[in-house]
Motif scaffolding. Structure first.
Motif, PDB file in Angstrom:
ATOM      1  N   ASP A  14      -5.811   5.367  -0.767  1.00 44.61           N
ATOM      2  CA  ASP A  14      -5.949   3.910  -0.849  1.00 44.61           C
ATOM      3  C   ASP A  14      -6.293   3.480  -2.267  1.00 44.61           C
ATOM      4  O   ASP A  14      -7.297   3.911  -2.827  1.00 44.61           O
ATOM      5  N   THR A  15      -5.446   2.636  -2.841  1.00 44.04           N
ATOM      6  CA  THR A  15      -5.714   2.072  -4.165  1.00 44.04           C
ATOM      7  C   THR A  15      -5.844   0.551  -4.096  1.00 44.04           C
ATOM      8  O   THR A  15      -5.827  -0.122  -5.115  1.00 44.04           O
ATOM      9  N   GLY A  16      -5.957   0.020  -2.872  1.00 38.39           N
ATOM     10  CA  GLY A  16      -6.022  -1.437  -2.718  1.00 38.39           C
ATOM     11  C   GLY A  16      -4.651  -2.039  -2.970  1.00 38.39           C
ATOM     12  O   GLY A  16      -3.634  -1.397  -2.776  1.00 38.39           O
ATOM     13  N   GLY A  17      -4.622  -3.277  -3.416  1.00 38.77           N
ATOM     14  CA  GLY A  17      -3.356  -3.957  -3.670  1.00 38.77           C
ATOM     15  C   GLY A  17      -2.748  -4.521  -2.397  1.00 38.77           C
ATOM     16  O   GLY A  17      -3.371  -4.517  -1.335  1.00 38.77           O
ATOM     17  N   ASP A  18      -1.543  -5.005  -2.503  1.00 39.49           N
ATOM     18  CA  ASP A  18      -0.876  -5.641  -1.374  1.00 39.49           C
ATOM     19  C   ASP A  18      -0.486  -4.621  -0.312  1.00 39.49           C
ATOM     20  O   ASP A  18      -0.147  -3.485  -0.627  1.00 39.49           O
ATOM     21  N   SER A  19      -0.521  -5.047   0.937  1.00 42.05           N
ATOM     22  CA  SER A  19       0.007  -4.226   2.024  1.00 42.05           C
ATOM     23  C   SER A  19       1.416  -4.716   2.354  1.00 42.05           C
ATOM     24  O   SER A  19       1.825  -5.796   1.917  1.00 42.05           O
ATOM     25  N   ALA A  20       2.133  -3.934   3.121  1.00 41.43           N
ATOM     26  CA  ALA A  20       3.470  -4.351   3.554  1.00 41.43           C
ATOM     27  C   ALA A  20       3.352  -5.373   4.687  1.00 41.43           C
ATOM     28  O   ALA A  20       2.367  -5.390   5.421  1.00 41.43           O
ATOM     29  N   LYS A  43      -9.736   2.106  -8.176  1.00 45.07           N
ATOM     30  CA  LYS A  43      -9.492   3.530  -8.344  1.00 45.07           C
ATOM     31  C   LYS A  43      -9.221   4.116  -6.957  1.00 45.07           C
ATOM     32  O   LYS A  43      -9.889   3.777  -5.997  1.00 45.07           O
ATOM     33  N   GLY A  44      -8.247   4.972  -6.858  1.00 44.03           N
ATOM     34  CA  GLY A  44      -7.845   5.507  -5.558  1.00 44.03           C
ATOM     35  C   GLY A  44      -8.928   6.317  -4.863  1.00 44.03           C
ATOM     36  O   GLY A  44      -9.702   7.017  -5.507  1.00 44.03           O
ATOM     37  N   VAL A  45      -8.974   6.181  -3.548  1.00 41.33           N
ATOM     38  CA  VAL A  45      -9.888   6.954  -2.708  1.00 41.33           C
ATOM     39  C   VAL A  45      -9.131   7.406  -1.463  1.00 41.33           C
ATOM     40  O   VAL A  45      -8.221   6.731  -0.997  1.00 41.33           O
ATOM     41  N   TRP A  46      -9.487   8.561  -0.940  1.00 39.95           N
ATOM     42  CA  TRP A  46      -8.903   9.018   0.319  1.00 39.95           C
ATOM     43  C   TRP A  46      -9.605   8.314   1.465  1.00 39.95           C
ATOM     44  O   TRP A  46     -10.825   8.190   1.479  1.00 39.95           O
ATOM     45  N   GLU A  47      -8.836   7.834   2.436  1.00 40.82           N
ATOM     46  CA  GLU A  47      -9.391   7.244   3.653  1.00 40.82           C
ATOM     47  C   GLU A  47      -8.856   8.021   4.836  1.00 40.82           C
ATOM     48  O   GLU A  47      -7.672   8.380   4.870  1.00 40.82           O
ATOM     49  N   ILE A  48      -9.721   8.287   5.785  1.00 40.66           N
ATOM     50  CA  ILE A  48      -9.325   9.020   6.988  1.00 40.66           C
ATOM     51  C   ILE A  48      -9.663   8.158   8.193  1.00 40.66           C
ATOM     52  O   ILE A  48     -10.780   7.656   8.312  1.00 40.66           O
ATOM     53  N   HIS A  49      -8.681   7.960   9.066  1.00 41.39           N
ATOM     54  CA  HIS A  49      -8.864   7.121  10.256  1.00 41.39           C
ATOM     55  C   HIS A  49      -8.550   7.935  11.501  1.00 41.39           C
ATOM     56  O   HIS A  49      -7.521   8.617  11.553  1.00 41.39           O
ATOM     57  N   TRP A  50      -9.402   7.870  12.507  1.00 41.01           N
ATOM     58  CA  TRP A  50      -9.137   8.472  13.808  1.00 41.01           C
ATOM     59  C   TRP A  50      -8.313   7.470  14.597  1.00 41.01           C
ATOM     60  O   TRP A  50      -8.639   6.291  14.650  1.00 41.01           O
ATOM     61  N   MET A  51      -7.206   7.928  15.186  1.00 38.28           N
ATOM     62  CA  MET A  51      -6.324   7.032  15.934  1.00 38.28           C
ATOM     63  C   MET A  51      -6.134   7.551  17.356  1.00 38.28           C
ATOM     64  O   MET A  51      -5.956   8.750  17.563  1.00 38.28           O
ATOM     65  N   LYS A  52      -6.184   6.639  18.299  1.00 35.16           N
ATOM     66  CA  LYS A  52      -5.959   6.989  19.698  1.00 35.16           C
ATOM     67  C   LYS A  52      -4.461   7.176  19.931  1.00 35.16           C
ATOM     68  O   LYS A  52      -3.641   6.720  19.132  1.00 35.16           O
ATOM     69  N   GLU A  70       4.722   0.407  -8.493  1.00 30.87           N
ATOM     70  CA  GLU A  70       3.595   0.819  -9.327  1.00 30.87           C
ATOM     71  C   GLU A  70       2.878   2.028  -8.734  1.00 30.87           C
ATOM     72  O   GLU A  70       2.257   2.803  -9.443  1.00 30.87           O
ATOM     73  N   HIS A  71       2.954   2.180  -7.412  1.00 32.39           N
ATOM     74  CA  HIS A  71       2.237   3.260  -6.726  1.00 32.39           C
ATOM     75  C   HIS A  71       3.194   4.323  -6.176  1.00 32.39           C
ATOM     76  O   HIS A  71       2.814   5.104  -5.315  1.00 32.39           O
ATOM     77  N   ALA A  72       4.404   4.367  -6.686  1.00 32.03           N
ATOM     78  CA  ALA A  72       5.409   5.307  -6.167  1.00 32.03           C
ATOM     79  C   ALA A  72       4.983   6.766  -6.318  1.00 32.03           C
ATOM     80  O   ALA A  72       5.388   7.615  -5.536  1.00 32.03           O
ATOM     81  N   SER A  73       4.133   7.070  -7.292  1.00 31.73           N
ATOM     82  CA  SER A  73       3.715   8.456  -7.500  1.00 31.73           C
ATOM     83  C   SER A  73       2.463   8.825  -6.697  1.00 31.73           C
ATOM     84  O   SER A  73       2.032   9.972  -6.709  1.00 31.73           O
ATOM     85  N   ASP A  74       1.862   7.870  -5.986  1.00 35.60           N
ATOM     86  CA  ASP A  74       0.682   8.159  -5.160  1.00 35.60           C
ATOM     87  C   ASP A  74       1.066   9.057  -3.989  1.00 35.60           C
ATOM     88  O   ASP A  74       2.206   9.025  -3.524  1.00 35.60           O
ATOM     89  N   PRO A  75       0.115   9.838  -3.477  1.00 40.24           N
ATOM     90  CA  PRO A  75       0.420  10.656  -2.297  1.00 40.24           C
ATOM     91  C   PRO A  75       0.781   9.758  -1.115  1.00 40.24           C
ATOM     92  O   PRO A  75       0.240   8.661  -0.982  1.00 40.24           O
ATOM     93  N   PRO A  76       1.696  10.187  -0.243  1.00 38.30           N
ATOM     94  CA  PRO A  76       2.065   9.376   0.916  1.00 38.30           C
ATOM     95  C   PRO A  76       0.995   9.453   2.005  1.00 38.30           C
ATOM     96  O   PRO A  76       0.133  10.329   1.976  1.00 38.30           O
TER      97      PRO A  76
END
Length: 86
Positions: A14-20, A43-52, A70-76
């Motif tokens: 997660d680097t913030g910015g606009d969502s789709a 600044k980018g941070v890893w976020e982990i979400h538990w999903m049902k 701008e974020h094309a090189s970020d991890p998917p």
């Protein structure tokens, strides 16, 4: 269309910015429109979400984030389903 039969972890850089702007579709139900959200970048941070588990659905990207290139090189985003042996 697909489903997620098992619980899962979503791991996202997660680097913030606009969502789709997306549309969440399920058979026999009205489409759920989820508009884009603008937020400050950081600044980018890893976020982990538990999903049902999720029933049958599809996701349509109506419009990608404005700053997508701008974020094309970020991890998917990565979604890991937790499966049980039966």
């Amino acid at each position: 269309m697909h489903h997620h039969r098992w619980p899962s972890l979503a791991i996202d850089w997660d680097t913030g910015g606009d969502s789709a702007h997306i549309r969440y579709l399920r058979p026999g139900q009205p489409a759920k429109d989820i508009p884009a959200v603008e937020s400050a970048t950081h600044k980018g941070v890893w976020e982990i979400h538990w999903m049902k588990p999720e029933p049958m659905h599809s996701i349509e990207v109506v419009s990608p984030p404005k700053d997508e290139m701008e974020h094309a090189s970020d991890p998917p985003e990565l979604r890991i389903e937790i499966k049980v042996r039966q």
